[in-house]
Design an enzyme around this catalytic site. Structure first.
Site, mmCIF file in Angstrom:
data_model
loop_
_atom_site.group_PDB
_atom_site.id
_atom_site.type_symbol
_atom_site.label_atom_id
_atom_site.label_comp_id
_atom_site.label_asym_id
_atom_site.label_seq_id
_atom_site.Cartn_x
_atom_site.Cartn_y
_atom_site.Cartn_z
ATOM 1 N N VAL A 72 -23.405 18.726 -3.428
ATOM 2 C CA VAL A 72 -23.445 18.474 -4.854
ATOM 3 C C VAL A 72 -22.139 17.826 -5.331
ATOM 4 C CG1 VAL A 72 -23.390 19.718 -7.038
ATOM 5 C CG2 VAL A 72 -25.152 20.206 -5.396
ATOM 6 N N GLU A 123 -23.476 11.415 -9.083
ATOM 7 C CA GLU A 123 -24.643 11.360 -9.972
ATOM 8 C C GLU A 123 -24.518 10.267 -11.039
ATOM 9 O OE1 GLU A 123 -22.830 14.009 -9.488
ATOM 10 O OE2 GLU A 123 -24.043 15.744 -8.936
ATOM 11 N N ASP A 133 -21.550 -30.555 -21.055
ATOM 12 C CA ASP A 133 -21.933 -31.758 -21.797
ATOM 13 C C ASP A 133 -20.884 -32.020 -22.851
ATOM 14 O OD1 ASP A 133 -24.362 -32.101 -20.608
ATOM 15 O OD2 ASP A 133 -25.444 -30.870 -22.048
ATOM 16 N N ASN A 178 -15.338 12.568 -7.130
ATOM 17 C CA ASN A 178 -16.243 13.242 -6.202
ATOM 18 C C ASN A 178 -15.510 13.681 -4.943
ATOM 19 O OD1 ASN A 178 -18.436 11.256 -7.677
ATOM 20 N ND2 ASN A 178 -19.200 13.264 -7.132
ATOM 21 N N GLU A 226 -13.462 16.926 -5.229
ATOM 22 C CA GLU A 226 -14.148 18.201 -5.038
ATOM 23 C C GLU A 226 -14.399 18.490 -3.564
ATOM 24 O OE1 GLU A 226 -17.045 17.013 -7.723
ATOM 25 O OE2 GLU A 226 -15.689 17.364 -9.409
ATOM 26 N N ASN A 235 -19.291 17.786 -12.572
ATOM 27 C CA ASN A 235 -19.822 16.435 -12.361
ATOM 28 C C ASN A 235 -20.656 15.964 -13.538
ATOM 29 O OD1 ASN A 235 -18.644 16.427 -9.943
ATOM 30 N ND2 ASN A 235 -20.503 16.289 -8.715
HETATM 31 P P1 ATP Z 1 -24.094 -35.755 -23.501
HETATM 32 O O1 ATP Z 1 -24.625 -36.021 -22.128
HETATM 33 O O2 ATP Z 1 -22.704 -35.273 -23.497
HETATM 34 O O3 ATP Z 1 -24.988 -34.948 -24.356
HETATM 35 P P2 ATP Z 1 -24.934 -38.161 -24.786
HETATM 36 O O4 ATP Z 1 -25.679 -37.490 -25.872
HETATM 37 O O5 ATP Z 1 -24.149 -39.340 -25.162
HETATM 38 O O6 ATP Z 1 -23.927 -37.222 -24.122
HETATM 39 P P3 ATP Z 1 -27.357 -39.179 -23.791
HETATM 40 O O7 ATP Z 1 -28.132 -38.487 -24.831
HETATM 41 O O8 ATP Z 1 -27.857 -39.241 -22.405
HETATM 42 O O9 ATP Z 1 -25.933 -38.568 -23.649
HETATM 43 O O10 ATP Z 1 -27.105 -40.656 -24.325
HETATM 44 C C1 ATP Z 1 -26.638 -41.668 -23.493
HETATM 45 C C2 ATP Z 1 -26.388 -42.913 -24.288
HETATM 46 O O11 ATP Z 1 -27.611 -43.405 -24.806
HETATM 47 C C3 ATP Z 1 -25.499 -42.708 -25.514
HETATM 48 O O12 ATP Z 1 -24.156 -42.864 -25.195
HETATM 49 C C4 ATP Z 1 -25.976 -43.803 -26.441
HETATM 50 O O13 ATP Z 1 -25.332 -45.021 -26.128
HETATM 51 C C5 ATP Z 1 -27.439 -43.934 -26.111
HETATM 52 N N1 ATP Z 1 -28.261 -43.159 -27.045
HETATM 53 C C6 ATP Z 1 -28.154 -41.860 -27.370
HETATM 54 N N2 ATP Z 1 -29.106 -41.493 -28.231
HETATM 55 C C7 ATP Z 1 -29.862 -42.568 -28.460
HETATM 56 C C8 ATP Z 1 -31.025 -42.834 -29.248
HETATM 57 N N3 ATP Z 1 -31.598 -41.872 -29.971
HETATM 58 N N4 ATP Z 1 -31.519 -44.088 -29.256
HETATM 59 C C9 ATP Z 1 -30.957 -45.034 -28.510
HETATM 60 N N5 ATP Z 1 -29.880 -44.874 -27.747
HETATM 61 C C10 ATP Z 1 -29.322 -43.659 -27.713
#
Ligand code: ATP
Length: 897
Positions: free
Chosen positions: A264, A269, A311, A703, A706, A733
């Site tokens: 024990v 436990e 990102d 433990n 003891e 315990n």
């Molecule tokens: P992260 O990867 O850090 O989120 P991000 O948002 O720039 O960055 P993506 O969304 O892949 O990455 O966008 C890549 C690229 O595409 C951008 O840098 C921009 O030039 C273009 N882009 C982003 N959004 C649009 C959109 N709605 N329409 C057209 N082109 C876009």
């Protein structure tokens, strides 16, 4: 008609809806009629399951065996007390686990999915559970479909139906075809009208088959194994003593009692119980700080994380974009105003500029309003926005010049869309205008420019020669290096509609739009904390390299100089190429493709920024970093991030802008999409691991105390004079150990948690330092208690001597657990009132123990005598000295790992 396809007009009539969606009134009625769009709770862990699970604990069986052995030697009181205590252990374990289970469930619920629907003609984000039949779903790549629906508009739609059909290959879906709840859009987009929700969906009908399994983490398994090993050890030790005693001629009855006491005493436990509680509480704390743990495993892995790949947009930056500059007609126009309110001016050379004066500026503003899927709507005094922040910024900028998408679309309805993907980096819409077609394209400047062969200057189309291209790209560079996100804008009359690629060729370039997305305030400090904690931060972005570098510099990403840049010894074949690529710690997706696996392995540790990357490249980055021995946390939001999120040691999805697929592939979800939250979670993860070390070391050393005490008694005083009886040990315990160790489990993070390197994942909980600490403490505590026993004349008054020993061991909880609040630093480093759970636990435990001495019925059962105040001096004094001795041990072992 294909299987599952319906006539769309009939579908609309059946559900009494239209492309404009339902009215709020209709929604209310339907919510009453059909209920929430939820699946009834399916078979999950039941209360009974949790209860039964308690009996899988080996320790419980050791205790039950001990109880029955007591019965065998006619110690009925022993039997009952051990049974009652076993019952309490089972119930405590049950309640803790049950609460942990519930906490986990409610955490899952915090990540409440949202869906975009059209209601009263406008897109709205609503909680998925509020979808009703007749709602219009607006779905994009990465969205989970949350009701059975019929598609009436689609662009390159592909749906992963594997959850329902087991077929892993995505299926294309066109107009009039049915899509099902529980499946996911993996490509393209669509609008669809909901026909069934909740349990009426196909998913609802098979819901019973789908179950979420919660698995123990490696650490939980390790702790469970450890307690089992200790229990086995306890059994062996007690059997050995039993045999030894019998060989020496001691009576069987007495020997059995001693054997029971030993078993024990050695059984921990409280260990699995404290473990569950610590993890569950840790998860709650993290949730409180906006990091939702989806898998318990994350809690312990966080402590070992040494690279965070993040990102940029939205995680490091605020994702609140504002267009500030437009490069058009080879001139810069400034746009004033901030936030989503479409209020601001257009300035050229600091003078107000009438955008309608110039056809090219006008066309560019129309283009950014039309080639756009966001919406901006005034609700009361507030501006309500739905959509991607990049597009919202463009909508707001166009609205500042009074160009509104809805009005423009009335005269130029959209006929086609080539969707934006992170791979393509551009998007195009095609519109019908006065009998002919016109397309508008926006995207990464280099991509858009690639598809252009002319440009427009003040209404006139001119050839796009190399000089002009260079001028545009120089401007792009200039904007990007001031941290602007830049988009190129183009158009084409009568586009070639033969293929998606063809639409985006032979375009006319209009200009560049530069928007600012400032870094989040708290990020700079979070990055610096990570660096101090030995964690490298790597930015992976789809954005331009210069923008990424500018943002990177402003948040201190490069302050980690030692690991950035060209490694001292580049042992690769093509050194010149490597030097070019590694010039500034920022590598583009294209450059990354130039590196073969071997080269990349050598360089991966030296790269701080990946720009213009494809989501697929994230997987390569994770794999390589892991191959180099790192524990990698990786963020992601899109469908294509899913493989990297799954592969990473800690996959982190974005709560706000993340797709459902990314959330399901990750172990942690950031409720606020914020990088600083990851760092806070790492800190908490480290603290939780520290706490697990603390209570494990403490509990096991208690433990051992003891066991050593009894063995000392047997060896030095013989079998008649054991210092503590089985019941007394069990009582100690149960009532004096579990609460302080729970206090240790919930200890707030130590001050320097983020000033030391990440933990080596291979390191065991019982590392050298902790083992030394554990054994020496057990020896110190046992010797102290034994000294009290022998100095109290046990041969004459055994009961009093045992009571004093009991009081000494119990008094130790008043001091010793506090010393364990840091296994490294002195007791003074923690302050005495900073862990209230522990303070409360210690006081309650102490009072409970006193009850065993002072309540007559109990003192009889436990064979204790009430002590006078003066008699207490010895146990208290000895216990205090024990704590000092433990501090001494700590001082000696400091720095050992
Ligand atoms: P992260 O990867 O850090 O989120 P991000 O948002 O720039 O960055 P993506 O969304 O892949 O990455 O966008 C890549 C690229 O595409 C951008 O840098 C921009 O030039 C273009 N882009 C982003 N959004 C649009 C959109 N709605 N329409 C057209 N082109 C876009």
């Amino acid at each position: 008609m294909a299987e599952g396809s319906e006539k769309i007009e009939e579908v609309f009539a059946d559900v009494d809806s239209s492309e404009k969606g339902l009215t709020e009134e209709q929604v209310r009625e339907r919510l009453d009629k059909y209920g929430m769009n939820e699946l009834k709770e399916t078979k999950k862990t039941t209360t009974k399951d949790v209860f039964v699970r308690q009996f899988k604990n080996f320790i419980i069986w050791v205790l039950i065996a001990a109880a029955f052995l007591s019965l065998l030697v006619e110690e009925v009181i022993n039997f009952w007390v051990i049974m009652v205590i076993t019952f309490i252990v089972v119930m405590l374990g049950f309640f803790q686990e049950y609460r942990a289970e519930k906490a986990m469930e409610s955490l899952q619920k915090i990540v409440q999915p949202e869906t975009t629907v059209v209601r009263e003609g406008k897109p709205r984000n609503i909680k998925t559970k509020e979808i009703v039949p007749g709602d219009i779903l607006v779905l994009e790549s990465g969205d989970k479909i949350s009701g059975d629906a019929v598609v009436f508009e689609s662009v390159a739609l592909r749906v992963d139906e594997s959850a329902l059909t087991g077929e892993s290959h995505p299926v294309g879906k066109g107009k009039s075809e049915k899509i099902f709840a529980g499946t996911q859009v993996v490509h393209g987009k669509c609008r669809a009208v909901v026909v069934n929700t909740g349990m009426d969906t196909k998913l609802g009908q098979i819901a019973g088959l789908i179950q979420v399994k919660s698995e123990d983490t490696p650490l939980q398994k390790k702790i469970a194994n450890l307690s089992r090993s200790l229990a086995i050890l306890a059994l062996v030790a007690s059997l050995f003593t039993l045999v030894l005693g019998l060989v020496e001629g001691a009576p069987l009855e007495e020997m059995l009692l001693i054997a029971i006491a030993l078993a024990v005493g050695a059984v921990p436990e409280g260990l699995p119980l404290t473990m569950t509680l610590t993890l569950a509480f840790g998860m709650r704390q993290m949730a409180h700080h906006k990091a939702i743990i989806r898998k318990m495993l994350a809690v312990e892995t966080l402590g070992s994380t040494d690279i965070i790949c993040t990102d940029k947009t939205g995680t490091l930056t605020r994702n609140e974009m504002t267009v500030e500059k437009i490069f058009v007609n080879e001139n810069i126009i400034e746009v004033t105003g901030s936030g989503y309110a479409p209020k601001g001016e257009f300035l050229k050379d600091e003078q107000q500029f009438d955008v309608k004066q110039d056809p090219t500026v006008e066309r560019l503003l129309q283009a950014i309003a039309l080639c756009n899927n966001s919406s901006l709507e005034k609700r009361g005094d507030e501006w309500d926005v739905v959509g991607d922040p990049t597009e919202i910024a463009l909508t707001v900028a166009a609205a500042k010049a009074d160009f509104w998408k809805d009005d423009l679309e009335d005269s130029q309805p959209r006929t086609e869309e080539v969707t934006f993907t992170s791979e393509r980096k551009q998007m195009t819409t095609v519109h019908e205008r006065e009998g002919s077609l016109i397309s508008f394209t926006k995207g990464a400047p280099e991509t858009v420019l690639d598809g252009c062969d002319r440009m427009e200057i003040s209404g006139e189309s001119v050839s796009l020669n190399d000089e002009k291209r260079k001028h545009i790209m120089d401007k792009n560079m200039e904007f990007a290096s001031s941290a602007y996100r830049v988009l190129g804008i183009a158009y084409r009359e009568d586009p070639d509609m033969s293929s998606e690629d063809a639409i985006e060729q032979n375009m006319v370039f209009l200009g560049l739009v530069a928007m600012i997305d400032p870094p989040r305030e708290e990020v700079k400090e979070a990055v610096s904390t990570s660096h101090k904690a030995g964690i490298k931060v790597v930015m992976i972005t789809g954005d331009n390299q210069e923008t990424a570098k500018a943002i990177g510099a402003s948040i201190g990403l490069f302050d980690h100089r030692a690991e950035c840049g060209i490694p001292a010894h580049v042992n690769v074949a093509d050194e010149e190429k490597v030097r070019r690529i590694m010039e500034d710690c920022a590598v583009t997706g294209q450059e990354l493709d130039e590196l073969d696996d071997e080269e990349f392995e050598v360089l991966a540790d030296h790269i701080n920024i990946y720009a213009r990357t494809m989501p697929e490249q994230k997987l390569r980055i994770v794999k390589t970093l892991q191959k180099n021995g790192h524990i990698v946390a990786m963020t992601g939001d899109g469908v294509n991030d899913a493989p990297a999120l799954k592969k990473a040691d800690i996959g982190i999805a974005m709560g706000i802008k993340g797709t459902d697929v990314s959330k399901e592939s990750s172990v942690m979800v950031l409720q606020d999409d914020n990088f600083a939250t990851i760092v806070e979670a790492v800190k908490r993860g480290r603290a939780i691991y520290d706490n697990i070390e603390k209570f494990t070391t403490y509990l096991i050393s208690r433990n051992f105390t003891e066991v050593i005490l009894i063995l000392l008694g047997i060896t030095l005083l013989g079998f008649e004079l054991i210092p503590l009886l089985a019941l007394q040990i069990l009582f100690i315990n149960m009532f004096s150990e579990i609460m302080p160790s729970i206090g240790l489990g919930l200890d707030p993070p130590e001050k320097g948690v983020m000033d030391r390197a990440p933990r080596d994942p291979k390191e065991s909980i019982l590392n050298r330092r902790n083992l030394v600490m554990m054994v020496s403490n057990a020896v110190v505590m046992a010797s102290a208690a034994f000294l009290v026993f022998i100095s109290s004349n046990p041969a004459e008054n055994t009961q009093l001597a045992r009571t004093l020993t009991f009081a000494t061991v119990v008094s130790m909880i008043l001091f010793v657990p506090f010393a364990f609040r840091s296994l490294e630093k002195s007791i003074f480093s923690r302050g005495f009132f900073t862990n209230r759970v522990m303070l409360g636990g210690v006081v309650v435990s102490f009072l409970l123990t006193l009850s065993a001495m002072y309540i007559p019925f109990l003192s009889e059962v436990f064979e204790l005598v009430p002590l006078s105040l003066q008699q207490w001096l010895l146990p208290l004094g000895v216990a205090f000295c024990t704590m000092l001795a433990i501090e001494g041990v700590k001082a000696v072992t400091r720095g050992v790992k």
